[in-house]
Write a protein that holds these residues in place. Structure first.
Motif, PDB file in Angstrom:
ATOM      1  N   ASP A  26       0.836  -1.200   0.000  1.00  0.00           N
ATOM      2  CA  ASP A  26       0.000   0.000   0.000  1.00  0.00           C
ATOM      3  C   ASP A  26       0.872   1.252   0.000  1.00  0.00           C
ATOM      4  O   ASP A  26       1.840   1.347   0.756  1.00  0.00           O
ATOM      5  N   LEU A  27       0.526   2.216  -0.852  1.00  0.00           N
ATOM      6  CA  LEU A  27       1.333   3.422  -1.003  1.00  0.00           C
ATOM      7  C   LEU A  27       1.427   4.210   0.299  1.00  0.00           C
ATOM      8  O   LEU A  27       2.477   4.756   0.643  1.00  0.00           O
ATOM      9  N   ARG A  28       0.332   4.252   1.040  1.00  0.00           N
ATOM     10  CA  ARG A  28       0.336   4.986   2.318  1.00  0.00           C
ATOM     11  C   ARG A  28       1.275   4.340   3.329  1.00  0.00           C
ATOM     12  O   ARG A  28       1.937   5.023   4.103  1.00  0.00           O
ATOM     13  N   ALA A  29       1.328   3.017   3.315  1.00  0.00           N
ATOM     14  CA  ALA A  29       2.226   2.315   4.233  1.00  0.00           C
ATOM     15  C   ALA A  29       3.678   2.616   3.889  1.00  0.00           C
ATOM     16  O   ALA A  29       4.507   2.839   4.775  1.00  0.00           O
ATOM     17  N   VAL A  30       3.988   2.643   2.594  1.00  0.00           N
ATOM     18  CA  VAL A  30       5.353   2.958   2.164  1.00  0.00           C
ATOM     19  C   VAL A  30       5.695   4.399   2.519  1.00  0.00           C
ATOM     20  O   VAL A  30       6.811   4.705   2.951  1.00  0.00           O
ATOM     21  N   GLU A  60       4.601   6.060   5.038  1.00  0.00           N
ATOM     22  CA  GLU A  60       4.856   6.087   6.481  1.00  0.00           C
ATOM     23  C   GLU A  60       6.254   5.555   6.795  1.00  0.00           C
ATOM     24  O   GLU A  60       6.993   6.128   7.604  1.00  0.00           O
ATOM     25  N   MET A  61       6.637   4.460   6.135  1.00  0.00           N
ATOM     26  CA  MET A  61       7.945   3.873   6.399  1.00  0.00           C
ATOM     27  C   MET A  61       9.092   4.772   5.939  1.00  0.00           C
ATOM     28  O   MET A  61      10.135   4.853   6.582  1.00  0.00           O
ATOM     29  N   LEU A  62       8.892   5.469   4.817  1.00  0.00           N
ATOM     30  CA  LEU A  62       9.933   6.352   4.298  1.00  0.00           C
ATOM     31  C   LEU A  62       9.992   7.684   5.048  1.00  0.00           C
ATOM     32  O   LEU A  62      10.985   8.392   4.972  1.00  0.00           O
ATOM     33  N   GLY A  63       8.911   8.031   5.740  1.00  0.00           N
ATOM     34  CA  GLY A  63       8.878   9.308   6.443  1.00  0.00           C
ATOM     35  C   GLY A  63       8.623  10.477   5.530  1.00  0.00           C
ATOM     36  O   GLY A  63       9.051  11.601   5.806  1.00  0.00           O
ATOM     37  N   HIS A  64       7.900  10.235   4.422  1.00  0.00           N
ATOM     38  CA  HIS A  64       7.562  11.321   3.501  1.00  0.00           C
ATOM     39  C   HIS A  64       6.393  12.136   4.054  1.00  0.00           C
ATOM     40  O   HIS A  64       5.383  11.564   4.480  1.00  0.00           O
ATOM     41  N   THR A  72       6.108  10.026  -2.459  1.00  0.00           N
ATOM     42  CA  THR A  72       6.163   8.561  -2.508  1.00  0.00           C
ATOM     43  C   THR A  72       5.731   8.040  -3.866  1.00  0.00           C
ATOM     44  O   THR A  72       6.190   6.983  -4.312  1.00  0.00           O
ATOM     45  N   GLU A  73       4.865   8.784  -4.555  1.00  0.00           N
ATOM     46  CA  GLU A  73       4.314   8.313  -5.823  1.00  0.00           C
ATOM     47  C   GLU A  73       5.366   8.126  -6.911  1.00  0.00           C
ATOM     48  O   GLU A  73       5.126   7.432  -7.895  1.00  0.00           O
ATOM     49  N   ILE A  74       6.535   8.739  -6.726  1.00  0.00           N
ATOM     50  CA  ILE A  74       7.587   8.587  -7.728  1.00  0.00           C
ATOM     51  C   ILE A  74       8.034   7.129  -7.826  1.00  0.00           C
ATOM     52  O   ILE A  74       8.567   6.685  -8.835  1.00  0.00           O
ATOM     53  N   TYR A  75       7.772   6.353  -6.776  1.00  0.00           N
ATOM     54  CA  TYR A  75       8.194   4.954  -6.764  1.00  0.00           C
ATOM     55  C   TYR A  75       7.180   4.026  -7.414  1.00  0.00           C
ATOM     56  O   TYR A  75       7.379   2.811  -7.439  1.00  0.00           O
ATOM     57  N   THR A  76       6.097   4.581  -7.934  1.00  0.00           N
ATOM     58  CA  THR A  76       5.071   3.725  -8.528  1.00  0.00           C
ATOM     59  C   THR A  76       5.367   3.405  -9.984  1.00  0.00           C
ATOM     60  O   THR A  76       4.531   2.803 -10.662  1.00  0.00           O
ATOM     61  N   HIS A  77       6.519   3.846 -10.489  1.00  0.00           N
ATOM     62  CA  HIS A  77       6.869   3.497 -11.869  1.00  0.00           C
ATOM     63  C   HIS A  77       7.067   1.987 -11.956  1.00  0.00           C
ATOM     64  O   HIS A  77       7.691   1.366 -11.105  1.00  0.00           O
ATOM     65  N   LEU A  78       6.470   1.402 -12.976  1.00  0.00           N
ATOM     66  CA  LEU A  78       6.567  -0.049 -13.160  1.00  0.00           C
ATOM     67  C   LEU A  78       7.113  -0.342 -14.546  1.00  0.00           C
ATOM     68  O   LEU A  78       6.983   0.464 -15.476  1.00  0.00           O
ATOM     69  N   ASP A  79       7.673  -1.488 -14.697  1.00  0.00           N
ATOM     70  CA  ASP A  79       8.212  -1.912 -15.984  1.00  0.00           C
ATOM     71  C   ASP A  79       7.106  -1.929 -17.037  1.00  0.00           C
ATOM     72  O   ASP A  79       6.027  -2.467 -16.817  1.00  0.00           O
ATOM     73  N   ARG A  80       7.367  -1.326 -18.204  1.00  0.00           N
ATOM     74  CA  ARG A  80       6.327  -1.224 -19.233  1.00  0.00           C
ATOM     75  C   ARG A  80       5.873  -2.596 -19.727  1.00  0.00           C
ATOM     76  O   ARG A  80       4.700  -2.790 -20.046  1.00  0.00           O
ATOM     77  N   ASP A  81       6.794  -3.519 -19.800  1.00  0.00           N
ATOM     78  CA  ASP A  81       6.403  -4.869 -20.229  1.00  0.00           C
ATOM     79  C   ASP A  81       5.432  -5.493 -19.232  1.00  0.00           C
ATOM     80  O   ASP A  81       4.501  -6.208 -19.610  1.00  0.00           O
ATOM     81  N   TYR A  82       5.654  -5.173 -17.941  1.00  0.00           N
ATOM     82  CA  TYR A  82       4.765  -5.700 -16.901  1.00  0.00           C
ATOM     83  C   TYR A  82       3.364  -5.106 -17.059  1.00  0.00           C
ATOM     84  O   TYR A  82       2.359  -5.813 -16.964  1.00  0.00           O
TER      85      TYR A  82
END
Length: 299
Positions: free
Chosen positions: A261-265, A267-271, A277-287
């Motif tokens: 969950d993005l909110r959990a991440v 919290e863990m990162l302290g953002h 945090t949303e910058i980490y939602t990039h996913l592989d295009r093939d996926y």
């Protein structure tokens, strides 16, 4: 109010109410001083309460001619905005002159991320038969296991290590405290380091509670952690330009790609903001293509 008084009050607010570090406070003050330099370059006497949007538009054109990068310009504008939000909050102004100004559009840069195999390759290359290697293994396992900032890693205290619960108590940016989970492997290597290396060191006064120490029994510097990682990457022939923050990026990306969950991440990162945090939602295009092909009814 003149600029000197305004900056002094703003500094007190940042230090006492926002609890920012000395470096962060100085960065904000430097941003506002840049606006003062602009008026001085024009030979104009414009106090902080007399600044209007046209002044700021001229200022934006001026800093652009100085050759400042778009990122530096955006940072400066952000600092000036914070200053005027402070003046509004103190009832020294009724309207915010920064509301209508727009900074340069910044391209969102995706952080470098290591695959799990690359992380394993790095960890396997650490020589744990040496005291430094044992410490370095524990440090990097902790970075990846908990997504800490490098400053949070080097300032980690033994008294904030809850091994039985599997948590770390972290003092993050702005003296904000958070609890962060830590994995079994990281805890195992921390315990090996504490019992097998650190216990036999002569520890300097004032550093008794620090987890990670240098050879002289004092805390590590940020630069030393950077160098340890650079040397390790060179040893395995890794071409990526990695740093301590790369492990934080990888921690977040692997969690989100695994369905966290993005909110959990956040919290863990302290953002402070979820948008960071949303910058980490990039996913592989093939996926993503695979997901469409498998689950979209008309694919």
């Amino acid at each position: 109010m003149n600029w000197s008084t305004g900056l002094t009050q703003f500094q007190g607010y940042l230090q006492l109410e926002k609890s920012l570090s000395g470096h962060s406070v100085e960065a904000y003050l430097r941003d506002v001083r840049k606006l003062v330099q602009y008026f001085e370059s024009l030979g104009q006497t414009v106090g902080p309460l007399a600044v209007e949007p046209p002044h700021l538009q001229g200022f934006l054109e001026w800093i652009n001619t100085l050759g400042m990068t778009a990122h530096s310009q955006a940072r400066t504008i952000s600092g000036i905005r914070a200053f005027y939000k402070f003046l509004i909050m103190e009832d020294l102004l009724n309207t915010d002159p920064t509301e209508t100004i727009e900074g340069p559009k910044l391209q969102r840069k995706l952080p470098d991320v290591l695959s799990y195999d690359e992380i394993t390759t790095l960890f396997d290359a650490i020589d744990v038969s040496t005291p430094e290697g044992t410490r370095n293994k524990a440090m990097l396992e902790t970075l990846y296991s908990s997504g800490l900032r490098v400053t949070e890693l080097i300032e980690l205290k033994i008294s904030n290590l809850y091994e039985d619960l599997g948590f770390l108590r972290i003092m993050g940016k702005g003296s904000k405290e958070r609890l962060v989970p830590i994995g079994r492997d990281a805890l195992k290597y921390i315990r090996l380091y504490l019992d097998g290396v650190r216990r036999h060191q002569t520890i300097k006064k004032g550093f008794e509670d620090f987890v990670f120490l240098n050879r002289r029994g004092a805390s590590l510097s940020r630069v030393m952690v950077f160098n340890i990682i650079k040397d390790l990457a060179a040893r395995v022939g890794m071409q990526k330009n990695i740093s301590p923050h790369t492990f934080r990026h990888s921690f977040a990306t692997h969690l989100i790609e695994g369905g966290a969950d993005l909110r959990a991440v956040q919290e863990m990162l302290g953002h402070e903001s979820i948008t960071t945090t949303e910058i980490y939602t990039h996913l592989d295009r093939d996926y993503l293509k695979q997901i469409i092909q498998e689950f979209h009814p008309r694919s």
